[in-house]
Scaffold this motif. Structure first.
Motif, short mmCIF file in Angstrom:
data_model
loop_
_atom_site.label_atom_id
_atom_site.label_comp_id
_atom_site.label_asym_id
_atom_site.label_seq_id
_atom_site.Cartn_x
_atom_site.Cartn_y
_atom_site.Cartn_z
N GLU A 1 0.81 -1.22 0.00
CA GLU A 1 0.00 0.00 0.00
C GLU A 1 0.85 1.27 0.00
N ALA A 2 1.98 1.27 0.69
CA ALA A 2 2.82 2.46 0.76
C ALA A 2 4.12 2.30 -0.01
N CYS A 3 4.20 1.28 -0.82
CA CYS A 3 5.44 0.96 -1.52
C CYS A 3 5.54 1.72 -2.85
N PRO A 4 6.73 2.18 -3.24
CA PRO A 4 6.90 2.80 -4.56
C PRO A 4 6.78 1.81 -5.71
N ALA A 5 6.64 0.54 -5.38
CA ALA A 5 6.34 -0.52 -6.35
C ALA A 5 7.39 -0.67 -7.45
N PRO A 6 8.64 -0.95 -7.09
CA PRO A 6 9.64 -1.21 -8.12
C PRO A 6 9.34 -2.47 -8.93
N CYS A 7 8.44 -3.31 -8.43
CA CYS A 7 8.07 -4.52 -9.17
C CYS A 7 7.36 -4.20 -10.48
N ILE A 8 6.65 -3.06 -10.54
CA ILE A 8 5.86 -2.73 -11.73
C ILE A 8 6.76 -2.50 -12.95
N PRO A 9 7.74 -1.58 -12.88
CA PRO A 9 8.59 -1.40 -14.07
C PRO A 9 9.54 -2.57 -14.30
N ALA A 10 9.77 -3.39 -13.27
CA ALA A 10 10.71 -4.51 -13.43
C ALA A 10 10.15 -5.62 -14.31
N CYS A 11 8.81 -5.71 -14.42
CA CYS A 11 8.21 -6.78 -15.22
C CYS A 11 8.26 -6.42 -16.70
N PRO A 12 8.94 -7.21 -17.53
CA PRO A 12 9.06 -6.87 -18.95
C PRO A 12 7.76 -7.04 -19.73
N GLY A 13 6.79 -7.71 -19.13
CA GLY A 13 5.53 -7.93 -19.84
C GLY A 13 4.38 -7.09 -19.33
N ALA A 14 4.66 -6.14 -18.42
CA ALA A 14 3.62 -5.28 -17.84
C ALA A 14 2.49 -6.10 -17.23
N ALA A 15 2.86 -7.23 -16.61
CA ALA A 15 1.85 -8.07 -15.96
C ALA A 15 1.55 -7.62 -14.53
N VAL A 16 2.38 -6.72 -13.99
CA VAL A 16 2.22 -6.26 -12.62
C VAL A 16 1.79 -4.80 -12.63
N GLY A 17 0.72 -4.52 -11.92
CA GLY A 17 0.23 -3.15 -11.82
C GLY A 17 -0.54 -3.00 -10.54
N ALA A 18 -1.73 -2.41 -10.61
CA ALA A 18 -2.59 -2.34 -9.43
C ALA A 18 -2.95 -3.74 -8.99
N GLY A 19 -3.06 -4.64 -9.96
CA GLY A 19 -3.29 -6.06 -9.70
C GLY A 19 -2.33 -6.87 -10.54
N PHE A 20 -2.58 -8.17 -10.61
CA PHE A 20 -1.70 -9.07 -11.34
C PHE A 20 -2.45 -9.68 -12.51
N ASP A 21 -1.86 -9.59 -13.71
CA ASP A 21 -2.46 -10.12 -14.93
C ASP A 21 -1.80 -11.46 -15.24
N ALA A 22 -2.44 -12.56 -14.82
CA ALA A 22 -1.85 -13.88 -14.96
C ALA A 22 -1.67 -14.27 -16.43
N ALA A 23 -2.63 -13.90 -17.28
CA ALA A 23 -2.54 -14.26 -18.69
C ALA A 23 -1.34 -13.56 -19.34
N ARG A 24 -1.17 -12.28 -19.04
CA ARG A 24 -0.03 -11.54 -19.61
C ARG A 24 1.29 -12.09 -19.07
N CYS A 25 1.30 -12.45 -17.79
CA CYS A 25 2.51 -13.05 -17.21
C CYS A 25 2.85 -14.35 -17.93
N GLY A 26 1.84 -15.19 -18.15
CA GLY A 26 2.09 -16.46 -18.83
C GLY A 26 2.66 -16.28 -20.21
N GLU A 27 2.08 -15.35 -20.97
CA GLU A 27 2.56 -15.11 -22.32
C GLU A 27 3.98 -14.56 -22.31
N THR A 28 4.27 -13.66 -21.37
CA THR A 28 5.61 -13.08 -21.28
C THR A 28 6.64 -14.15 -20.93
N ARG A 29 6.28 -15.04 -20.02
CA ARG A 29 7.22 -16.08 -19.60
C ARG A 29 7.54 -17.03 -20.74
N ILE A 30 6.62 -17.21 -21.66
CA ILE A 30 6.87 -18.08 -22.81
C ILE A 30 7.70 -17.35 -23.87
#
Length: 251
Positions: free
Chosen positions: A169-198
């Motif tokens: 909640e109070a984090c600057p969220a470095p995880c968001i720009p770190a994901c090359p597939g933009a699967a991480v944001g306000a929530g988690f996009d499992a489908a986008r994560c899966g496609e990116t991992r492949i």
């Protein structure tokens, strides 16, 4: 502590020594609320009084399982099944009815079905849901693994959802720009994560978004453990729409 509680904690102590050191206690009501339809209500045994979510922090359990290689197709699942079977047998030997719920296997209802271990663990007070789609543990952050649960016929004190604000909640969220597939944001996009991992070779062996989390750095998986997890997950993902999976490691 009652006799039954002592026996339960003795069994959990052995699991902890083997690397499964996360234990979250749930009432029947919370189990039914968060487990998922295939594992709740009429689909779980009527004798259930307490459920315990089982998991571990860091790499210890994973490294031991990979070294033992009880089943080369999936050493972690084999080690989980072996460990929970031993705990169940230990409890049954002292008159406690117990059954293992294996996170990797369809279990608990006709035809099996999804069991929400993240939701159950959060309800038991083990952590919070996170942007990564993983449970965020107060100490180990996202570097935990939820392996299954034990069903018991004895009533034990249960955990409660954490009241402190989630670190996200109070984090600057470095995880968001770190994901090359933009699967991480306000929530988690499992489908986008899966496609990116492949499609993305680097994601075959590591998760940069998980590594960017500011919580739990001391529990970060070893490179071998993380690579095994990532490769194993890719092997179970469908090919992305419009193309086949790439031929990167594990793809």
């Amino acid at each position: 502590m009652t006799g039954s509680a002592e026996h339960v904690h003795a069994a959990l102590g052995q699991l902890a020594r083997d690397g499964l050191d996360l234990h979250g206690f749930l009432s029947v009501e919370d189990w039914d609320r968060f487990a998922g339809e295939a594992h709740a209500g009429k689909q779980r045994p009527g004798w259930l009084r307490t459920a315990i979510v089982i998991g571990g922090r860091g790499s210890r359990f994973c490294e031991q399982a990979l070294a033992c290689a009880l089943d080369r197709r999936d050493p972690l699942d084999a080690a989980t099944e072996s460990g929970l079977a031993a705990a169940t047998a230990q409890l049954q030997s002292v008159g406690i009815r117990a059954e293992a719920v294996l996170g990797h296997r369809a279990h608990g209802g006709p035809g099996g079905g999804y069991c929400d271990l993240v939701g159950l663990a959060a309800a038991a007070g083990l952590g919070w849901p996170s942007r990564l789609g993983l449970l965020l543990h107060p100490e180990a952050g996202p570097w935990i693994h939820l392996r299954g649960a034990l069903w018991l016929d004895v009533a034990l004190p249960v955990g409660r959802r954490l009241v402190a604000a989630a670190p996200c909640e109070a984090c600057p969220a470095p995880c968001i720009p770190a994901c090359p597939g933009a699967a991480v944001g306000a929530g988690f996009d499992a489908a986008r994560c899966g496609e990116t991992r492949i499609r993305t070779p680097g994601c075959a062996e590591r998760c940069d978004a998980r590594r960017a989390c500011v919580v739990g750095g001391a529990f970060t998986y070893s490179s071998d453990t993380e690579a095994w997890h990532m490769e194993h997950a890719i092997a179970h993902l469908p090919a992305p729409a419009g193309g086949a999976a790439n031929d990167s490691p594990g793809g």
